[in-house]
Design a protein around this motif. Structure first.
Motif, PDB file in Angstrom:
ATOM      1  N   ALA A 178       0.825  -1.206   0.000  1.00  0.00           N
ATOM      2  CA  ALA A 178       0.000   0.000   0.000  1.00  0.00           C
ATOM      3  C   ALA A 178       0.859   1.255   0.000  1.00  0.00           C
ATOM      4  CB  ALA A 178      -0.932  -0.009   1.206  1.00  0.00           C
ATOM      5  N   GLU A 179       1.967   1.233   0.738  1.00  0.00           N
ATOM      6  CA  GLU A 179       2.860   2.392   0.768  1.00  0.00           C
ATOM      7  C   GLU A 179       3.477   2.646  -0.600  1.00  0.00           C
ATOM      8  OE1 GLU A 179       5.611   1.516   3.857  1.00  0.00           O
ATOM      9  OE2 GLU A 179       4.299   2.229   5.481  1.00  0.00           O
ATOM     10  N   ALA A 180       3.899   1.551  -1.266  1.00  0.00           N
ATOM     11  CA  ALA A 180       4.460   1.705  -2.616  1.00  0.00           C
ATOM     12  C   ALA A 180       3.410   2.260  -3.581  1.00  0.00           C
ATOM     13  CB  ALA A 180       4.990   0.366  -3.116  1.00  0.00           C
ATOM     14  N   ARG A 181       2.191   1.720  -3.449  1.00  0.00           N
ATOM     15  CA  ARG A 181       1.103   2.210  -4.292  1.00  0.00           C
ATOM     16  C   ARG A 181       0.831   3.686  -4.038  1.00  0.00           C
ATOM     17  NH1 ARG A 181      -4.571   0.626  -2.165  1.00  0.00           N
ATOM     18  NH2 ARG A 181      -3.729   2.099  -0.640  1.00  0.00           N
ATOM     19  N   ASP A 182       0.772   4.079  -2.764  1.00  0.00           N
ATOM     20  CA  ASP A 182       0.457   5.466  -2.413  1.00  0.00           C
ATOM     21  C   ASP A 182       1.558   6.420  -2.872  1.00  0.00           C
ATOM     22  OD1 ASP A 182      -1.848   4.537  -1.305  1.00  0.00           O
ATOM     23  OD2 ASP A 182      -1.134   4.593   0.773  1.00  0.00           O
ATOM     24  N   LYS A 183       2.812   5.954  -2.799  1.00  0.00           N
ATOM     25  CA  LYS A 183       3.921   6.812  -3.261  1.00  0.00           C
ATOM     26  C   LYS A 183       3.818   7.043  -4.771  1.00  0.00           C
ATOM     27  CE  LYS A 183       8.935   7.311  -3.485  1.00  0.00           C
ATOM     28  NZ  LYS A 183       8.867   7.739  -4.891  1.00  0.00           N
ATOM     29  N   LEU A 184       3.589   5.975  -5.514  1.00  0.00           N
ATOM     30  CA  LEU A 184       3.449   6.133  -6.961  1.00  0.00           C
ATOM     31  C   LEU A 184       2.238   6.993  -7.309  1.00  0.00           C
ATOM     32  CD1 LEU A 184       4.357   2.598  -8.364  1.00  0.00           C
ATOM     33  CD2 LEU A 184       5.653   4.711  -8.585  1.00  0.00           C
ATOM     34  N   ALA A 185       1.149   6.787  -6.557  1.00  0.00           N
ATOM     35  CA  ALA A 185      -0.045   7.598  -6.806  1.00  0.00           C
ATOM     36  C   ALA A 185       0.231   9.067  -6.536  1.00  0.00           C
ATOM     37  CB  ALA A 185      -1.199   7.103  -5.933  1.00  0.00           C
ATOM     38  N   GLY A 186       1.010   9.340  -5.467  1.00  0.00           N
ATOM     39  CA  GLY A 186       1.375  10.727  -5.177  1.00  0.00           C
ATOM     40  C   GLY A 186       2.264  11.314  -6.254  1.00  0.00           C
ATOM     41  N   ASP A 187       3.236  10.510  -6.737  1.00  0.00           N
ATOM     42  CA  ASP A 187       4.116  10.971  -7.821  1.00  0.00           C
ATOM     43  C   ASP A 187       3.306  11.278  -9.075  1.00  0.00           C
ATOM     44  OD1 ASP A 187       6.246  10.658  -6.127  1.00  0.00           O
ATOM     45  OD2 ASP A 187       6.922   8.759  -6.998  1.00  0.00           O
ATOM     46  N   LYS A 188       2.366  10.394  -9.379  1.00  0.00           N
ATOM     47  CA  LYS A 188       1.561  10.585 -10.591  1.00  0.00           C
ATOM     48  C   LYS A 188       0.665  11.815 -10.449  1.00  0.00           C
ATOM     49  CE  LYS A 188      -1.447   8.285 -13.880  1.00  0.00           C
ATOM     50  NZ  LYS A 188      -2.440   9.364 -13.936  1.00  0.00           N
ATOM     51  N   GLN A 189       0.140  12.031  -9.247  1.00  0.00           N
ATOM     52  CA  GLN A 189      -0.709  13.206  -9.036  1.00  0.00           C
ATOM     53  C   GLN A 189       0.082  14.494  -9.268  1.00  0.00           C
ATOM     54  OE1 GLN A 189      -2.310  13.558  -5.089  1.00  0.00           O
ATOM     55  NE2 GLN A 189      -3.919  14.965  -5.709  1.00  0.00           N
ATOM     56  N   ALA A 190       1.323  14.535  -8.758  1.00  0.00           N
ATOM     57  CA  ALA A 190       2.171  15.713  -8.965  1.00  0.00           C
ATOM     58  C   ALA A 190       2.502  15.873 -10.443  1.00  0.00           C
ATOM     59  CB  ALA A 190       3.444  15.582  -8.137  1.00  0.00           C
ATOM     60  N   LEU A 191       2.785  14.743 -11.113  1.00  0.00           N
ATOM     61  CA  LEU A 191       3.111  14.794 -12.532  1.00  0.00           C
ATOM     62  C   LEU A 191       1.898  15.208 -13.351  1.00  0.00           C
ATOM     63  CD1 LEU A 191       5.442  14.327 -14.494  1.00  0.00           C
ATOM     64  CD2 LEU A 191       4.735  11.935 -14.678  1.00  0.00           C
ATOM     65  N   ASP A 192       0.728  14.748 -12.960  1.00  0.00           N
ATOM     66  CA  ASP A 192      -0.498  15.142 -13.664  1.00  0.00           C
ATOM     67  C   ASP A 192      -0.722  16.648 -13.573  1.00  0.00           C
ATOM     68  OD1 ASP A 192      -1.065  12.594 -14.481  1.00  0.00           O
ATOM     69  OD2 ASP A 192      -2.470  12.161 -12.856  1.00  0.00           O
ATOM     70  N   ALA A 193      -0.359  17.230 -12.425  1.00  0.00           N
ATOM     71  CA  ALA A 193      -0.509  18.680 -12.270  1.00  0.00           C
ATOM     72  C   ALA A 193       0.435  19.416 -13.226  1.00  0.00           C
ATOM     73  CB  ALA A 193      -0.226  19.079 -10.829  1.00  0.00           C
ATOM     74  N   ILE A 194       1.661  18.898 -13.348  1.00  0.00           N
ATOM     75  CA  ILE A 194       2.631  19.501 -14.276  1.00  0.00           C
ATOM     76  C   ILE A 194       2.127  19.362 -15.713  1.00  0.00           C
ATOM     77  CG2 ILE A 194       4.966  19.305 -15.200  1.00  0.00           C
ATOM     78  CD1 ILE A 194       5.868  18.412 -12.416  1.00  0.00           C
ATOM     79  N   ILE A 195       1.604  18.178 -16.041  1.00  0.00           N
ATOM     80  CA  ILE A 195       1.099  17.933 -17.389  1.00  0.00           C
ATOM     81  C   ILE A 195      -0.056  18.878 -17.716  1.00  0.00           C
ATOM     82  CG2 ILE A 195      -0.178  16.262 -18.799  1.00  0.00           C
ATOM     83  CD1 ILE A 195       1.572  14.076 -17.572  1.00  0.00           C
ATOM     84  N   ALA A 196      -0.930  19.100 -16.728  1.00  0.00           N
ATOM     85  CA  ALA A 196      -2.055  20.016 -16.954  1.00  0.00           C
ATOM     86  C   ALA A 196      -1.551  21.419 -17.277  1.00  0.00           C
ATOM     87  CB  ALA A 196      -2.947  20.040 -15.719  1.00  0.00           C
ATOM     88  N   GLN A 197      -0.517  21.849 -16.540  1.00  0.00           N
ATOM     89  CA  GLN A 197       0.043  23.176 -16.782  1.00  0.00           C
ATOM     90  C   GLN A 197       0.711  23.237 -18.152  1.00  0.00           C
ATOM     91  OE1 GLN A 197       3.061  24.298 -13.975  1.00  0.00           O
ATOM     92  NE2 GLN A 197       3.136  26.421 -14.652  1.00  0.00           N
ATOM     93  N   GLN A 198       1.500  22.204 -18.468  1.00  0.00           N
ATOM     94  CA  GLN A 198       2.187  22.188 -19.756  1.00  0.00           C
ATOM     95  C   GLN A 198       1.199  22.050 -20.908  1.00  0.00           C
ATOM     96  OE1 GLN A 198       5.000  19.009 -19.215  1.00  0.00           O
ATOM     97  NE2 GLN A 198       6.582  20.366 -18.410  1.00  0.00           N
ATOM     98  N   SER A 199       0.117  21.308 -20.684  1.00  0.00           N
ATOM     99  CA  SER A 199      -0.897  21.168 -21.733  1.00  0.00           C
ATOM    100  C   SER A 199      -1.525  22.523 -22.052  1.00  0.00           C
ATOM    101  CB  SER A 199      -1.978  20.181 -21.295  1.00  0.00           C
ATOM    102  OG  SER A 199      -1.445  18.886 -21.136  1.00  0.00           O
ATOM    103  N   GLN A 200      -1.719  23.335 -21.014  1.00  0.00           N
ATOM    104  CA  GLN A 200      -2.271  24.663 -21.236  1.00  0.00           C
ATOM    105  C   GLN A 200      -1.287  25.540 -22.003  1.00  0.00           C
ATOM    106  OE1 GLN A 200      -5.475  25.817 -20.434  1.00  0.00           O
ATOM    107  NE2 GLN A 200      -4.755  27.429 -21.805  1.00  0.00           N
ATOM    108  N   GLN A 201      -0.004  25.459 -21.613  1.00  0.00           N
ATOM    109  CA  GLN A 201       1.023  26.215 -22.335  1.00  0.00           C
ATOM    110  C   GLN A 201       1.091  25.756 -23.786  1.00  0.00           C
ATOM    111  OE1 GLN A 201       4.376  25.306 -19.723  1.00  0.00           O
ATOM    112  NE2 GLN A 201       4.458  27.442 -19.115  1.00  0.00           N
TER     113      GLN A 201
END
Length: 333
Positions: free
Chosen positions: A149-172
């Motif tokens: 569960a910890e490994a899953r949650d860490k990856l999920a957190g990484d993906k959430q942060a990356l998704d935020a970056i992608i959203a910003q870059q997609s707008q740019q």
């Protein structure tokens, strides 16, 4: 009495000549005054206008190259993280399914007491043994499920942060792409200016006025120079790296790819990924950068010449380095 024919009036030759001369002088005066009011700019003035306008457009193109490349890279990373998350989710679900009712209650923090075991135990010895088993099951299952569960949650957190970056870059990326129509409109205006100055061919002279490369060099630099020379005549296409067209950094990365060296599609990245050389050290294959923001570049081919993709409406061509706003020289590899 029959009607008389009207009398034909004969014009005097000298008077008619004076009238014609006066009319011609008036027309010439009108044409001269109109020409003075709407004098066409000279080819040199038009070329200066094109250069000025293009120097405002090219940084936008290079910024698009950067953002679009970063966006694609991050989208690939997000997809990889998602692929890693799927088996972890399955592992957590499988582990939870395999936990006994008592172990699940222990993992969730439920009340597991001796009474739970006592109700199903016939002797004190069995009671002690079963209590030990319950504790071991709970401990092992907690550790197993927690680690996954910890490994899953860490990856999920990484993906959430990356998704935020992608959203910003997609707008740019979308904002820059939205400027394409405006950019292409300006480019069309520039092309009209070029056609006015140089005709429909759009050229300012021979694309390859001397042998290319001027200086022969073996090794990767020589290979890159020869590749750049082979692309002379290809049209400028912004954001392109071949095979049908090139922008300035797309041309240089393609030339060096022929030598087995990978460069990224952005002028500033190519500056960062290469090492500085002096003007005296310059040799075929080296990169030449222009302007303080590095928004244009070419590839040196010897003899004071470079090959570059100059501007829209133009083609990959040779050009002299002399008289250009050079920022620095860099060498890949």
């Amino acid at each position: 009495m029959p009607p008389r024919c009207p009398r034909r009036v004969r014009s005097h030759p000298a008077r008619a000549a004076r009238l014609a001369a006066a009319a011609l002088a008036a027309v010439i005066a009108i044409l001269m005054s109109t020409g003075a009011a709407h004098a066409e700019p000279s080819p040199a003035q038009l070329e200066a206008q094109i250069d000025e306008a293009w120097n405002q457009l090219e940084p936008t193109i290079e910024k698009y190259n950067q953002v679009h490349t970063l966006l694609k890279d991050n989208q690939a990373k997000a997809a990889a993280l998602q692929r890693q998350l799927q088996p972890l989710e399955a592992q957590v679900e499988a582990a939870m399914g395999q936990v006994s009712e008592i172990a699940v209650r222990a993992f969730k923090g439920g009340q597991v007491t001796a009474l739970d075991v006592l109700l199903h135990t016939d002797s004190p010895e069995a009671l002690l043994g079963q209590l030990a088993v319950v504790n071991e099951i709970a401990r092992n299952q907690r550790a197993s499920v927690r680690s996954v569960a910890e490994a899953r949650d860490k990856l999920a957190g990484d993906k959430q942060a990356l998704d935020a970056i992608i959203a910003q870059q997609s707008q740019q990326d979308a904002d820059l792409a939205a400027k394409k129509k405006e950019i292409e409109g300006k480019i069309a205006e520039l092309q009209k200016l070029r056609q006015q100055a140089y005709g429909s061919g759009g050229g300012t002279g021979a694309l390859k006025p001397v042998a290319c490369p001027v200086d022969y060099l073996g090794g990767p630099g020589g290979t890159a120079a020869k590749k750049a020379c082979s692309l002379i005549g290809k049209p400028y296409v912004w954001g392109a790296a071949g095979p049908d067209g090139y922008d300035c950094s797309g041309l240089t990365l393609t030339a060096w790819a022929a030598a087995g060296v990978k460069l990224r599609h952005y002028t500033k990245w190519q500056w960062e990924d290469t090492k500085a050389v002096s003007r005296s050290e310059l040799r075929p294959g080296d990169l030449v950068f222009f302007f303080s923001d590095l928004h244009h570049m070419g590839l040196y081919v010897g003899g004071g010449w470079m090959v570059h993709a100059p501007t829209t409406g133009d083609h990959v061509r040779m050009a002299k380095l002399e008289g250009r706003p050079i920022t620095g020289y860099r060498r890949p590899g």
